[in-house]
Each structure stands twice: as structure tokens, then as C-alpha cells.
Design an enzyme around this catalytic site. Structure first.
Site, PDB file in Angstrom:
ATOM      1  N   HIS A 288      -8.728  -5.260   3.937  1.00  0.00           N
ATOM      2  CA  HIS A 288      -7.643  -4.659   3.156  1.00  0.00           C
ATOM      3  C   HIS A 288      -8.101  -4.188   1.776  1.00  0.00           C
ATOM      4  CE1 HIS A 288      -4.431  -5.842   5.997  1.00  0.00           C
ATOM      5  NE2 HIS A 288      -5.253  -6.847   6.257  1.00  0.00           N
TER       6      HIS A 288
ATOM      7  N   LYS B  32      -7.124   0.684   8.576  1.00  0.00           N
ATOM      8  CA  LYS B  32      -6.176   0.494   7.477  1.00  0.00           C
ATOM      9  C   LYS B  32      -6.301   1.681   6.516  1.00  0.00           C
ATOM     10  CE  LYS B  32      -6.072  -4.426   8.328  1.00  0.00           C
ATOM     11  NZ  LYS B  32      -6.853  -4.390   9.600  1.00  0.00           N
TER      12      LYS B  32
ATOM     13  N   SER C  67      -4.318 -10.805   3.633  1.00  0.00           N
ATOM     14  CA  SER C  67      -3.432  -9.835   4.263  1.00  0.00           C
ATOM     15  C   SER C  67      -1.958 -10.170   4.143  1.00  0.00           C
ATOM     16  CB  SER C  67      -3.795  -9.684   5.743  1.00  0.00           C
ATOM     17  OG  SER C  67      -3.670 -10.925   6.422  1.00  0.00           O
TER      18      SER C  67
END
Length: 387
Positions: free
Chosen positions: A203, A235, A175
Site C-alpha cells: 500500500h 493497488k 492495510s
């Protein structure tokens, strides 16, 4: 008794004090805060779905039918038909028999690791793993060992001397650095040593791989190679929550043993309905990932042209960190961008190692070329000229 005021003052003096800033608009490339508009380059809304009208409508429709709150934990009476349907769809999305919802990614990571490992076992983690994975390893009571970042040989050396059940844990996409874990090499090492491989692809899902199926799909890895995969929904999916996917036996075991699942109120059924709508969009609209890839290439080319190549970490993902150095210098650089209406967060220790404070630039498929060019112009003006 600890003097908290003194400790807070020390954080301020070291440039490590943190405080939330209130956003007065929906998420997007341009957001409102403090009575002005900001060009937003620090959100994890990689596909531009956080404010998508279709997802908002699915949320509103489900809230009108099912209410806002779930009322209880999943194992009491909080598990709705929307939750059940979303779990089935996430299982299919990841190519695994079953999936299990958690209220947050942090809870998912704590729950999985504390359930799978215990005293006498070994948890081996990448040195740059997310804090939630490290905390999960500590919570488990197992012996926690950290291997050199993205180094499969270093992992294998630790596996050779590890005792008990061996569980290897890595982010799929890191990240703060934006790089992708060497998953095939890690999977090979785990197979040779009969170890579990747990991948948190928070992610990666949505942003990478065919149909947004993440870093595992990017590498062509199946459920045999990676028996436990974790994903978050706040996300690229643009909603909130998390899930774990794996075998039927794994999910049943987590239902019995994962305390953050057992003892946490289930998320809103309306949120599950919104995420189902988001999941359909993520899979169907490949143009979002194509647009994102084009923006990443454009940004990196522009940063190289400005002479920032040595500071720009090698990332092919929407996370594009520019290493500044000290916390104070990173804060100053972020403030100079803010003076130009650009919102980019300064990432400081302990989130990243001392001396590697950085600007964490994140890109979204919703950004325009003109907005990206404005960011590059601002970086040229705000950052010291490269040596």
C-alpha cells in the site's frame, strides 16, 4: 463430518458473513453495480490508474502481439520479454539489483517467507501484518512470534531471545489502519541482531515517497537497511500481480526455492506490458500524489469538524479508517451510507480485532472535491453523533 450450513448460519448471526458484489463498470470514483451508480470510497486504486486509457491501450496492443496467456510457469516457457523488461524496470524503481514477478501478492509473501525460513529459525511479525505474511510465517515451519504493533522496542526484546536465522516481517503501510511502520527503528533493531528485514510495501508503492517509490524511500532507507522488499501491482499501479526486489543472490535463491513462483503459471505478458506503462506514469505524474495528499488533508479536516476525530485512526495515507465498534454496528453504518449511494466497506473480525470493526474509507487521486464533500455529508447523516 462438519455441518457447513450450521457454521455459515453462525457467521450470518454474528454479522461476519461475506459475499462479493458484482461491479458492472470500470473501476473509478463512480462505479456501477446492481443497476445503479455508486460513489466509490473503498477501492485501492489510489492514483486512479485502474481504468487509465494509456494502460488499457498498452494491454490491448501487447495482447494482439503476444496473446493473452503465458502458457506455462516462468521456469518452463512462460517468461516473456515483457516479464523480463518489467522485472528490470521494477528493480531500478526500487533501487535494487534485481526483481522477481509473482502472480499475486499473497503468493509473493508465501514464497519469500517459506523460502527464507525453516525449522529452527525465527520469524518475527508485527501483530497487525497482512494475513498473507502471517500465513507465510506459518508455512515456513519456523517459530512464529508476533510483536506489539509498530513497537521497535518490543521487537528488539524478542530478537534478543530468538534462535536460528531471524527474519523480521512488517507491512510498510498497514492495510486496515493506514499507518506507516516505524521502518528506521525496525531496521536499526535488525542490524543490531543480524536479522533480515522483509517489508511488504503493497500500500506504499505508488502512493508514498518521491516518484511513488514507497515507504522505504519516504524514510530514506536503502537496500542495506531493508534487504527484501515486496510490492503489489493491483493497488496504486492499477494492474495486477506482485514482485520481490533485492540482491541478485536473493532473487536467484527465490527462483530455486520459492514454490509459489516455481509452480504457478506466469501472469499474462500483456499484463506485464500494461504494468510497464503504469510504472512510467507512476514515476512521471507527481501531481497524482500531490492531489491524493490534498484529499487526505481535506477529508481528515472535514471528519474532525464533524466530531469524528476520536474514531478516525491516525493515518497520513489514502487509507482512512473510522472505527465503529461491533461488526453489526459497522454493517449498519455501511448500509446507511449505501442508502445514500456511497460504497464504503465495513471491515470486521477476523480482519481486524474484535471490537474494532470499522468503515475503511480509501481515497483516490481521481476523486473530486465535490465527491469528497458528498462523502462527508453522508457520514454526518449516517453515523451516530459523537458523544
Amino acid at each position: 463430518m462438519r455441518d457447513l450450513a450450521v457454521e455459515l448460519a453462525a457467521l450470518r448471526a454474528a454479522g461476519l458473513y461475506r459475499a462479493p458484489r458484482t461491479v458492472d463498470s470500470a473501476q473509478g470514483p463512480v462505479i456501477a453495480s446492481g443497476g445503479r451508480e455508486w460513489l466509490n470510497f473503498c477501492s485501492n486504486d489510489y492514483l486512479g490508474l485502474a481504468a487509465d486509457a494509456r494502460i488499457a491501450q498498452a494491454l490491448a496492443t501487447a495482447a494482439a502481439r503476444r496473446g493473452c496467456g503465458s502458457g506455462a510457469a516462468h521456469l518452463v516457457c512462460g517468461h516473456s520479454a515483457e516479464h523480463a523488461a518489467l522485472e528490470e524496470e521494477l528493480a531500478a524503481f526500487t533501487g535494487r539489483p534485481r526483481a522477481l514477478l509473482f502472480s499475486t501478492g499473497y503468493l509473493a509473501n508465501l514464497g519469500v517467507l517459506a523460502a527464507l525460513a525453516g525449522r529452527g529459525d525465527s520469524v518475527l511479525e508485527d501483530r497487525l501484518n497482512h494475513a498473507s505474511l502471517l500465513d507465510g510465517g506459518r508455512l515456513s515451519g519456523a517459530r512464529l512470534s508476533r510483536y506489539a504493533h509498530a513497537d521497535a522496542e518490543a521487537l528488539e526484546a524478542k530478537l534478543a531471545v530468538a534462535g536460528g536465522e531471524r527474519i523480521v516481517v512488517t507491512d510498510g503501510v498497514f492495510s486496515m489502519d493506514g499507518d506507516v511502520a516505524p521502518l528506521p527503528a525496525l531496521a536499526d533493531a535488525c542490524r543490531r541482531h543480524a536479522a533480515w528485514l522483509v517489508v511488504d510495501d503493497a500500500h506504499g508503492f505508488g502512493a508514498l515517497g518521491p516518484q511513488g517509490r514507497g515507504s522505504l524511500a519516504l524514510h530514506g532507507l536503502d537496500a542495506e537497511a531493508v534487504p527484501v522488499v515486496i510490492g503489489t501491482l493491483g493497488k496504486a499501479f492499477g494492474t495486477s500481480g506482485a514482485f520481490v526486489a533485492g540482491s541478485a543472490e536473493l532473487i536467484e535463491y527465490l527462483i530455486q526455492k520459492a514454490r509459489p513462483y516455481i509452480y504457478t503459471t506466469a501472469s499474462s505478458p500483456a499484463l506485464a506490458a500494461a504494468t510497464r506503462a503504469s510504472l512510467r506514469i507512476v514515476q512521471a505524474e507527481d501531481w497524482r500524489r500531490a492531489r491524493l495528499a490534498a484529499l487526505i488533508a481535506r477529508f481528515r479536516a472535514g471528519a474532525e469538524q464533524l466530531g469524528f476525530g476520536a474514531q478516525l485512526l491516525p493515518s497520513t495515507t489514502p487509507i482512512q479508517p473510522i472505527v465503529i465498534g461491533t461488526a453489526e454496528d459497522a454493517l449498519a453504518a455501511a448500509q446507511r451510507l449505501a442508502d445514500r449511494g456511497i460504497w464504503v466497506t465495513a471491515i470486521r473480525p477476523p480482519t481486524v480485532p474484535a471490537g474494532s470493526a470499522r468503515l475503511r474509507v480509501t481515497l483516490s487521486a481521481a476523486h473530486t472535491d465535490a465527491q469528497l464533500d458528498r462523502l462527508l455529508d453522508a457520514l454526518a447523516a449516517a453515523l451516530p453523533a459523537p458523544a
